[in-house]
Design a protein around this motif. Structure first.
Motif, short mmCIF file in Angstrom:
data_model
loop_
_atom_site.label_atom_id
_atom_site.label_comp_id
_atom_site.label_asym_id
_atom_site.label_seq_id
_atom_site.Cartn_x
_atom_site.Cartn_y
_atom_site.Cartn_z
N ARG A 126 0.83 -1.20 0.00
CA ARG A 126 0.00 0.00 0.00
C ARG A 126 0.87 1.26 0.00
O ARG A 126 0.63 2.20 -0.75
CB ARG A 126 -0.93 0.00 1.22
CG ARG A 126 -2.07 0.99 1.09
CD ARG A 126 -3.00 0.94 2.28
NE ARG A 126 -4.30 1.54 1.96
CZ ARG A 126 -4.50 2.82 1.71
NH1 ARG A 126 -3.47 3.67 1.73
NH2 ARG A 126 -5.70 3.29 1.44
N ARG A 139 -6.30 -17.36 -0.98
CA ARG A 139 -5.34 -16.34 -1.42
C ARG A 139 -4.59 -16.81 -2.65
O ARG A 139 -3.54 -16.27 -2.99
CB ARG A 139 -4.37 -16.00 -0.28
CG ARG A 139 -5.11 -15.54 0.97
CD ARG A 139 -4.18 -15.38 2.13
NE ARG A 139 -3.38 -14.18 2.04
CZ ARG A 139 -3.77 -12.98 2.44
NH1 ARG A 139 -4.95 -12.82 2.95
NH2 ARG A 139 -2.95 -11.95 2.31
N THR A 195 -7.80 -0.33 -3.63
CA THR A 195 -9.11 -0.83 -3.18
C THR A 195 -9.01 -2.30 -2.78
O THR A 195 -9.54 -2.71 -1.74
CB THR A 195 -10.14 -0.71 -4.33
OG1 THR A 195 -10.03 0.60 -4.88
CG2 THR A 195 -11.55 -0.93 -3.83
N GLU A 196 -8.32 -3.08 -3.59
CA GLU A 196 -8.17 -4.52 -3.28
C GLU A 196 -7.43 -4.69 -1.94
O GLU A 196 -7.82 -5.49 -1.10
CB GLU A 196 -7.38 -5.23 -4.39
CG GLU A 196 -8.12 -5.31 -5.71
CD GLU A 196 -9.25 -6.34 -5.72
OE1 GLU A 196 -9.30 -7.19 -4.81
OE2 GLU A 196 -10.09 -6.27 -6.65
N ASP A 240 -7.19 -2.63 0.52
CA ASP A 240 -8.00 -2.19 1.64
C ASP A 240 -9.06 -3.23 2.02
O ASP A 240 -9.58 -3.20 3.13
CB ASP A 240 -8.62 -0.83 1.35
CG ASP A 240 -7.55 0.27 1.40
OD1 ASP A 240 -6.44 -0.02 1.92
OD2 ASP A 240 -7.80 1.39 0.92
N GLN A 241 -9.36 -4.13 1.09
CA GLN A 241 -10.26 -5.24 1.44
C GLN A 241 -9.50 -6.44 1.96
O GLN A 241 -10.07 -7.50 2.18
CB GLN A 241 -11.08 -5.64 0.20
CG GLN A 241 -12.09 -4.58 -0.20
CD GLN A 241 -12.70 -4.84 -1.57
OE1 GLN A 241 -12.40 -5.85 -2.21
NE2 GLN A 241 -13.52 -3.93 -2.02
N GLY A 242 -8.18 -6.29 2.10
CA GLY A 242 -7.36 -7.38 2.62
C GLY A 242 -6.98 -8.41 1.58
O GLY A 242 -6.50 -9.50 1.92
N ASN A 243 -7.19 -8.09 0.30
CA ASN A 243 -6.89 -9.06 -0.76
C ASN A 243 -5.44 -8.95 -1.23
O ASN A 243 -4.99 -7.86 -1.57
CB ASN A 243 -7.79 -8.82 -1.97
CG ASN A 243 -9.23 -9.14 -1.67
OD1 ASN A 243 -9.51 -9.95 -0.78
ND2 ASN A 243 -10.14 -8.51 -2.38
#
Ligand SMILES: Nc1nc2c(ncn2[C@@H]2O[C@H](COP(=O)(O)OP(=O)(O)OP(=O)(O)O)[C@@H](O)[C@H]2O)c(=O)[nH]1
Ligand SMILES: [Mg+2]
Length: 358
Positions: free
Chosen positions: A135, A222, A168-169, A171-174
């Protein structure tokens, strides 16, 4: 091609490094023993080479090798560049794939950062640091790209959209390797983002066997692989004579399959390489790892630059067809051997004899 070891301190990264590379780096029960990245080579087991060599009485077998890098353990906060973390993350970004070592063994003499054995929690803790590190890196890049986009740069605008999608991904933990947008994923891979890299979770347990279902589910969600390994025990066995090792393995009911072999094979497969073989007769059968999609002349160049320069043609047979035929000349007689030109794309498991003139 490099495989990087990542994980919490005392997970057994260096023990695993020693086991698969035959190194003797320091393994110790206190945290942060490894302070600098260590490099070694692991031999990739491949029963196909033995099959090819056995039927033709070829004495020498040369297996593929991969470079393995033992990287200092990551602590909480590493994702924001705290402690030794920044340097370790820099090393990790250079890697082609990651082996994430997760502690599952109980041993009161070996300190645990949270004083509790919690394999899933440990895996998640490291994965969060990797997400935070990605990030930060994306945000730094976005700052520059947004400026150029504002001044009307169309390419920058496109990149901004892709980078925002990656954020965005995250922040969704992906992890980014599961991102469906191919263009965004390619950008992430190009930036060396950590969660875009292929991963094998290695569960370091004192009980060889199947990994816990919750860890398998976690890895699968994952898009990662998982294998369980008794690193400590296998390291002990590797230091014994073959007879003593066999005896101890029998006492411990380990069977004769070493988990390390399967694990190295699984790690090699993360790299998505193609393996071809030479060995149409003595003295040597050898595995050659190459990039997927390489032409026959370029593949020949991995063996020797003269072979690429003077490439005439390749005689090619699939390894299992060669083994079934019994020898290269018998495979030729039964029309299993094909003549291929320089533009032929080398396939997994091809055995090649290169004709060249310089
Ligand atoms: N019981 C048991 N102990 C293990 C196993 N693997 C490693 N250990 C012990 O755990 C301790 C830490 O192992 P290391 O390989 O140094 O761990 P590391 O992840 O490299 O740790 P740092 O470099 O300090 O971050 C050592 O005392 C090892 O002997 C295992 O499978 N079982
Ligand atoms: Mg270490």
């Amino acid at each position: 091609m490099e495989l990087g070891l990542v994980g919490r301190t005392n997970a057994g990264k260096t023990a695993l490094f020693n086991l698969i590379t035959g190194s003797t780096a320091e393994v110790a029960p206190y945290p942060f023993t490894t302070r600098e990245a260590l490099r070694g080579r692991a031999e990739v087991p491949d029963p196909r080479i033995d099959a090819i060599a056995d039927i033709q009485d070829i004495p020498r077998r040369v297996r593929a090798q991969v470079q393995v890098v033992d990287i200092p353990g990551l602590a909480a906060g590493a994702g924001q560049g705290e402690g030794l973390g920044g340097k370790a993350l820099g090393e990790l970004r250079q890697m082609d794939a990651l082996i994430h070592v997760v502690r599952s063994f109980a041993n009161n003499e070996v300190a645990h950062p949270e004083d509790a054995i919690n394999p899933l929690g440990d895996a998640e803790a490291i994965d969060i640091e990797l997400l935070l590190a990605d990030r930060e890196q994306i945000e730094r890049r976005l700052e520059k790209v947004r400026k150029s986009a504002k001044s009307g740069d169309a390419t920058a605008k496109g990149e901004q959209g892709l980078l925002e999608l990656l954020v965005t991904e995250i922040d969704q933990g992906n992890p980014l390797r599961i991102v469906g947008d191919a263009e965004a994923l390619a950008l992430g891979i190009g930036m060396g983002l950590l969660t875009a890299k292929p991963v094998l979770y290695v569960i370091n347990s004192d009980d060889p066997g199947e990994p816990l279902p919750e860890l398998v589910a976690y890895a699968t969600s994952r898009d990662a692989h998982v294998s369980q390994l008794a690193v400590g025990t296998e390291l002990e066995l590797a230091q014994l004579s073959p007879e003593d090792a066999a005896e101890l393995a029998q006492e411990m009911e380990l069977g004769d399959v070493r988990g390390a072999d399967a694990m190295v094979r699984a790690a090699y497969e993360l790299l998505d390489l193609v393996t071809f073989f030479t060995g149409s007769g003595p003295p040597e059968a050898r595995a050659w790892p190459i990039q997927r999609g390489l032409s026959a002349d370029k593949a020949a160049g991995k063996i020797h630059s003269d072979m690429e320069r003077g490439f005439i043609r390749a005689e090619v047979v699939a390894w299992d067809a060669l083994v079934a035929a019994g020898s290269f000349s018998k495979a030729r007689e039964s029309a299993q051997v094909r003549m291929e030109g320089k533009d032929y794309i080398v396939q997994e498991g091809d055995v090649m004899q290169i004709r060249f003139a310089v």
